[in-house]
Design a protein around this motif. Structure first.
Motif, mmCIF file in Angstrom:
data_model
loop_
_atom_site.group_PDB
_atom_site.id
_atom_site.type_symbol
_atom_site.label_atom_id
_atom_site.label_comp_id
_atom_site.label_asym_id
_atom_site.label_seq_id
_atom_site.Cartn_x
_atom_site.Cartn_y
_atom_site.Cartn_z
ATOM 1 N N ASP A 380 0.850 -1.194 0.000
ATOM 2 C CA ASP A 380 0.000 0.000 0.000
ATOM 3 C C ASP A 380 0.881 1.238 0.000
ATOM 4 O O ASP A 380 2.084 1.179 0.250
ATOM 5 C CB ASP A 380 -0.944 0.001 1.212
ATOM 6 C CG ASP A 380 -0.211 0.104 2.525
ATOM 7 O OD1 ASP A 380 0.395 1.158 2.795
ATOM 8 O OD2 ASP A 380 -0.238 -0.879 3.319
ATOM 9 N N THR A 381 0.261 2.359 -0.278
ATOM 10 C CA THR A 381 0.970 3.651 -0.296
ATOM 11 C C THR A 381 0.497 4.518 0.858
ATOM 12 O O THR A 381 0.403 5.744 0.717
ATOM 13 C CB THR A 381 0.732 4.360 -1.639
ATOM 14 O OG1 THR A 381 -0.689 4.558 -1.824
ATOM 15 C CG2 THR A 381 1.275 3.548 -2.795
ATOM 16 N N GLY A 382 0.221 3.892 1.991
ATOM 17 C CA GLY A 382 -0.300 4.619 3.148
ATOM 18 C C GLY A 382 0.767 5.371 3.905
ATOM 19 O O GLY A 382 1.873 5.617 3.409
ATOM 20 N N HIS A 383 0.446 5.702 5.165
ATOM 21 C CA HIS A 383 1.333 6.541 5.969
ATOM 22 C C HIS A 383 2.537 5.797 6.515
ATOM 23 O O HIS A 383 3.445 6.397 7.072
ATOM 24 C CB HIS A 383 0.548 7.172 7.122
ATOM 25 C CG HIS A 383 -0.294 6.179 7.880
ATOM 26 N ND1 HIS A 383 0.235 5.162 8.617
ATOM 27 C CD2 HIS A 383 -1.647 6.051 7.966
ATOM 28 C CE1 HIS A 383 -0.745 4.449 9.157
ATOM 29 N NE2 HIS A 383 -1.903 4.964 8.780
ATOM 30 N N GLY A 384 2.584 4.455 6.391
ATOM 31 C CA GLY A 384 3.741 3.692 6.854
ATOM 32 C C GLY A 384 3.694 3.407 8.344
ATOM 33 O O GLY A 384 2.802 3.877 9.073
ATOM 34 N N ILE A 385 4.685 2.645 8.798
ATOM 35 C CA ILE A 385 4.732 2.214 10.194
ATOM 36 C C ILE A 385 6.108 2.570 10.759
ATOM 37 O O ILE A 385 7.130 2.190 10.179
ATOM 38 C CB ILE A 385 4.510 0.697 10.311
ATOM 39 C CG1 ILE A 385 3.201 0.290 9.631
ATOM 40 C CG2 ILE A 385 4.517 0.249 11.763
ATOM 41 C CD1 ILE A 385 3.030 -1.207 9.490
ATOM 42 N N PRO A 386 6.173 3.275 11.881
ATOM 43 C CA PRO A 386 7.478 3.593 12.485
ATOM 44 C C PRO A 386 8.219 2.321 12.898
ATOM 45 O O PRO A 386 7.615 1.292 13.208
ATOM 46 C CB PRO A 386 7.109 4.454 13.705
ATOM 47 C CG PRO A 386 5.733 4.957 13.417
ATOM 48 C CD PRO A 386 5.059 3.902 12.603
ATOM 49 N N ASP A 387 9.553 2.425 12.936
ATOM 50 C CA ASP A 387 10.369 1.252 13.285
ATOM 51 C C ASP A 387 10.053 0.725 14.672
ATOM 52 O O ASP A 387 10.028 -0.488 14.896
ATOM 53 C CB ASP A 387 11.858 1.626 13.211
ATOM 54 C CG ASP A 387 12.297 1.916 11.778
ATOM 55 O OD1 ASP A 387 11.588 1.472 10.862
ATOM 56 O OD2 ASP A 387 13.332 2.578 11.598
ATOM 57 N N GLU A 388 9.783 1.619 15.633
ATOM 58 C CA GLU A 388 9.561 1.173 17.005
ATOM 59 C C GLU A 388 8.241 0.431 17.177
ATOM 60 O O GLU A 388 8.026 -0.242 18.189
ATOM 61 C CB GLU A 388 9.619 2.358 17.973
ATOM 62 C CG GLU A 388 8.539 3.408 17.738
ATOM 63 C CD GLU A 388 8.973 4.476 16.744
ATOM 64 O OE1 GLU A 388 8.293 5.514 16.666
ATOM 65 O OE2 GLU A 388 10.002 4.261 16.057
ATOM 66 N N LEU A 389 7.335 0.530 16.185
ATOM 67 C CA LEU A 389 6.044 -0.152 16.299
ATOM 68 C C LEU A 389 5.989 -1.444 15.502
ATOM 69 O O LEU A 389 5.068 -2.238 15.687
ATOM 70 C CB LEU A 389 4.911 0.775 15.825
ATOM 71 C CG LEU A 389 4.694 2.062 16.627
ATOM 72 C CD1 LEU A 389 3.512 2.831 16.060
ATOM 73 C CD2 LEU A 389 4.463 1.751 18.096
ATOM 74 N N GLN A 390 6.953 -1.653 14.614
ATOM 75 C CA GLN A 390 6.879 -2.821 13.734
ATOM 76 C C GLN A 390 6.982 -4.133 14.502
ATOM 77 O O GLN A 390 6.474 -5.158 14.061
ATOM 78 C CB GLN A 390 7.970 -2.735 12.667
ATOM 79 C CG GLN A 390 7.738 -1.615 11.669
ATOM 80 C CD GLN A 390 8.761 -1.621 10.539
ATOM 81 O OE1 GLN A 390 9.397 -2.641 10.269
ATOM 82 N NE2 GLN A 390 8.915 -0.479 9.886
ATOM 83 N N ALA A 391 7.643 -4.127 15.656
ATOM 84 C CA ALA A 391 7.758 -5.353 16.451
ATOM 85 C C ALA A 391 6.491 -5.638 17.250
ATOM 86 O O ALA A 391 6.342 -6.724 17.813
ATOM 87 C CB ALA A 391 8.944 -5.254 17.403
ATOM 88 N N GLN A 392 5.557 -4.684 17.302
ATOM 89 C CA GLN A 392 4.363 -4.842 18.124
ATOM 90 C C GLN A 392 3.087 -5.052 17.320
ATOM 91 O O GLN A 392 2.074 -5.464 17.886
ATOM 92 C CB GLN A 392 4.171 -3.606 19.024
ATOM 93 C CG GLN A 392 5.304 -3.357 20.007
ATOM 94 C CD GLN A 392 5.086 -2.082 20.802
ATOM 95 O OE1 GLN A 392 5.517 -1.004 20.401
ATOM 96 N NE2 GLN A 392 4.400 -2.193 21.923
ATOM 97 N N ALA A 430 8.235 2.112 6.281
ATOM 98 C CA ALA A 430 8.888 3.301 6.814
ATOM 99 C C ALA A 430 7.864 4.425 6.820
ATOM 100 O O ALA A 430 6.963 4.458 5.961
ATOM 101 C CB ALA A 430 10.108 3.689 5.981
ATOM 102 N N PRO A 431 7.929 5.353 7.769
ATOM 103 C CA PRO A 431 6.953 6.445 7.823
ATOM 104 C C PRO A 431 6.901 7.230 6.516
ATOM 105 O O PRO A 431 7.924 7.632 5.960
ATOM 106 C CB PRO A 431 7.469 7.312 8.979
ATOM 107 C CG PRO A 431 8.259 6.363 9.838
ATOM 108 C CD PRO A 431 8.883 5.407 8.889
ATOM 109 N N GLY A 432 5.664 7.400 5.976
ATOM 110 C CA GLY A 432 5.450 8.154 4.752
ATOM 111 C C GLY A 432 5.755 7.397 3.487
ATOM 112 O O GLY A 432 5.607 7.947 2.383
ATOM 113 N N GLN A 433 6.167 6.118 3.568
ATOM 114 C CA GLN A 433 6.543 5.357 2.377
ATOM 115 C C GLN A 433 5.715 4.090 2.202
ATOM 116 O O GLN A 433 6.097 3.181 1.479
ATOM 117 C CB GLN A 433 8.029 4.994 2.438
ATOM 118 C CG GLN A 433 8.947 6.202 2.480
ATOM 119 C CD GLN A 433 10.406 5.818 2.490
ATOM 120 O OE1 GLN A 433 10.755 4.681 2.173
ATOM 121 N NE2 GLN A 433 11.271 6.758 2.846
ATOM 122 N N GLY A 434 4.575 4.021 2.855
ATOM 123 C CA GLY A 434 3.717 2.867 2.698
ATOM 124 C C GLY A 434 4.231 1.649 3.447
ATOM 125 O O GLY A 434 5.158 1.732 4.262
ATOM 126 N N ALA A 435 3.635 0.519 3.155
ATOM 127 C CA ALA A 435 4.003 -0.730 3.835
ATOM 128 C C ALA A 435 3.869 -1.894 2.883
ATOM 129 O O ALA A 435 3.035 -1.890 1.967
ATOM 130 C CB ALA A 435 3.119 -0.953 5.063
#
Length: 454
Positions: A380-392, A430-435
């Motif tokens: 997707d081209t969404g808002h992305g996920i910060p690194d500190e949240l990807q493990a959760q 990454a934030p702002g780069q989708g997921a």
């Protein structure tokens, strides 16, 4: 396989596990005690040729009585009365030692004292500390009586006889201390092992209950998510049914106006096709939403993805186009088809919520790799996920959305389904780069055709 003797020495009637473990060894000891002393005395009387010494008659009687009691105790053990047999044996041995030492003296028991050490071990290991020290006290009292008897009979000073008693007492005291410490350590180890076994059993029972509850909760969650997905598809299904009903009404109107048999046949054929299409939609909805057990089947992932395209488009809404990049050849996997659709729907819904103002969403199915796995990427081209949240994000009930807008269970369910199937779910964002969520599943090769018999 245990030998015949080992099976015979095991006494199932003994309930206590420690007593039952000690029973084989004690039976062997009692058997030897019931047989060897009579044989030794028979040799002493009939084969040695030595003169009969004063006090040996009392020793003979005592030894034979103890052998008889040992035989009776062996019978009691075979009947399952272990503690009664051992305690009875120790009481009789203690009484006979007192009588024998008092009558025959200390010196006449010199060669029997190694056997008396055995009773210290038996008392300490199989009954307890009190029995051990009681047997030691009886043995000291018997030696005092024997020393007094020797002094009276031989006329030697009593102090010399008591000095000999003191030396022997110290020897038996050291043996008793060793037996006491050893038996205490063994009993403590056994008690600790028993406590740990009980704790482990309780923990295992609680864990089993938790696993059952977790599986039940997961099954209910899967069913609830299926129903939720069906609810999201309701408007799309209603739209499809409206088209089918309009088509049916058109065929009916056309048939009313026609008098040509061939035209009426065509109308009926069209009606049948529309009804079959409506029935197929209904069956798919029911199969998707039912709360059945997991049904593993081998199916083509490409066909399965194309089949749920209408549901995916309805989930994404008009602002988010769906792009498919699928291989031209079949990709067979072993999975529950409804759960596979649910996993893809969850990832699609997650992408739609990450792009509230629109964006692009694509499903990319690769070809099987050398390890026998295939990867399905949801991009997707969404808002992305910060690194500190990807493990959760794969943890149950974890969500970054406001209360009432998310349960935090969608990604956890997908990760659980992938793990159960022997695959995995990973994220690259990454934030702002989708997921990019990647589902990796094992490929099931097609069965080889059977060769015709020659």
């Amino acid at each position: 396989m245990p030998s015949v003797m080992t099976r015979w020495l095991d006494v199932p009637r003994i309930q206590d596990p420690v007593d039952r473990r000690n029973a084989p060894m004690l039976q062997v000891v009692l058997g030897l005690l019931a047989s060897i002393p009579p044989l030794l005395w028979a040799y002493r009387v009939f084969g040695s040729g030595l003169a009969w010494r004063p006090g040996e008659t009392a020793s003979l009687v005592t030894s034979l009585v103890i052998s008889a009691i040992a035989l009776w105790s062996l019978v009691l053990i075979r009947r399952g009365r272990f503690q009664w047999a051992i305690r009875q044996m120790l009481v009789v041995v203690a009484a006979m030692m007192l009588v024998s030492y008092a009558m025959a003296g200390l010196m006449s028991h010199t060669f029997e004292q190694p056997i008396q050490v055995m009773w210290l071990f038996v008392a300490g290991m199989m009954v307890g500390r009190r029995a051990l020290w009681a047997m030691f006290a009886v043995l000291v009292a018997a030696m005092v009586l024997g020393g007094h008897s020797d002094a009276t009979r031989t006329g030697e000073p009593l102090s010399e006889a008591m000095a000999d008693v003191g030396v022997r007492t110290v020897m038996f005291l050291l043996i008793t201390i060793v037996v006491d410490r050893t038996s205490s350590a063994l009993r403590n180890s056994l008690s600790e092992a028993t406590r740990q076994a009980v704790t482990l059993a309780d923990t295992n029972r609680r864990l089993s209950d938790e696993i059952v509850a977790r599986e039940r909760a997961q099954a209910q969650l899967l069913h609830a998510q299926k129903v939720e997905a069906v609810g999201r598809m309701a408007s799309g299904v209603a739209h499809d049914f409206n088209h089918l009903l309009t088509l049916m009404l058109g065929y009916v109107e056309r048939g009313r106006r026609s008098r040509d048999i061939s035209e009426i046949d065509a109308v009926l054929g069209g009606l049948e096709m529309a009804v079959r299409r409506a029935t197929a939609i209904t069956h798919k909805l029911l199969a998707f939403a039912r709360n059945d057990a997991r049904q593993l089947e081998r199916f083509d992932a490409v066909d399965a993805l194309r089949e749920i395209v209408p549901m995916l488009r309805q989930t994404l809404g008009p602002r988010i186009p769906l792009e498919l990049d699928l291989p031209d050849t079949a990709v067979p996997i072993m999975f529950d088809r409804a759960q596979f659709a649910l996993a893809v729907l969850n990832l699609t819904a997650n992408a739609a919520q990450a792009m509230p103002e629109g964006g692009r969403f694509s499903l990319v199915l690769g070809s099987p790799d050398a390890d026998g796995h295939v990867r399905l990427d949801a991009v997707d081209t969404g808002h992305g996920i910060p690194d500190e949240l990807q493990a959760q994000i794969f943890e149950p009930f974890f969500t970054t959305r406001p209360p009432g807008e998310g349960t935090g269970l969608g990604l956890a369910v997908v990760a659980g389904l992938m793990a159960d199937a022997g695959g995995s779910l990973t994220v690259d964002s990454a934030p702002g780069q989708g997921a990019r969520f990647s589902m990796r599943l094992p490929v099931v090769p097609a069965p080889e055709p059977e060769r015709a018999a020659a």
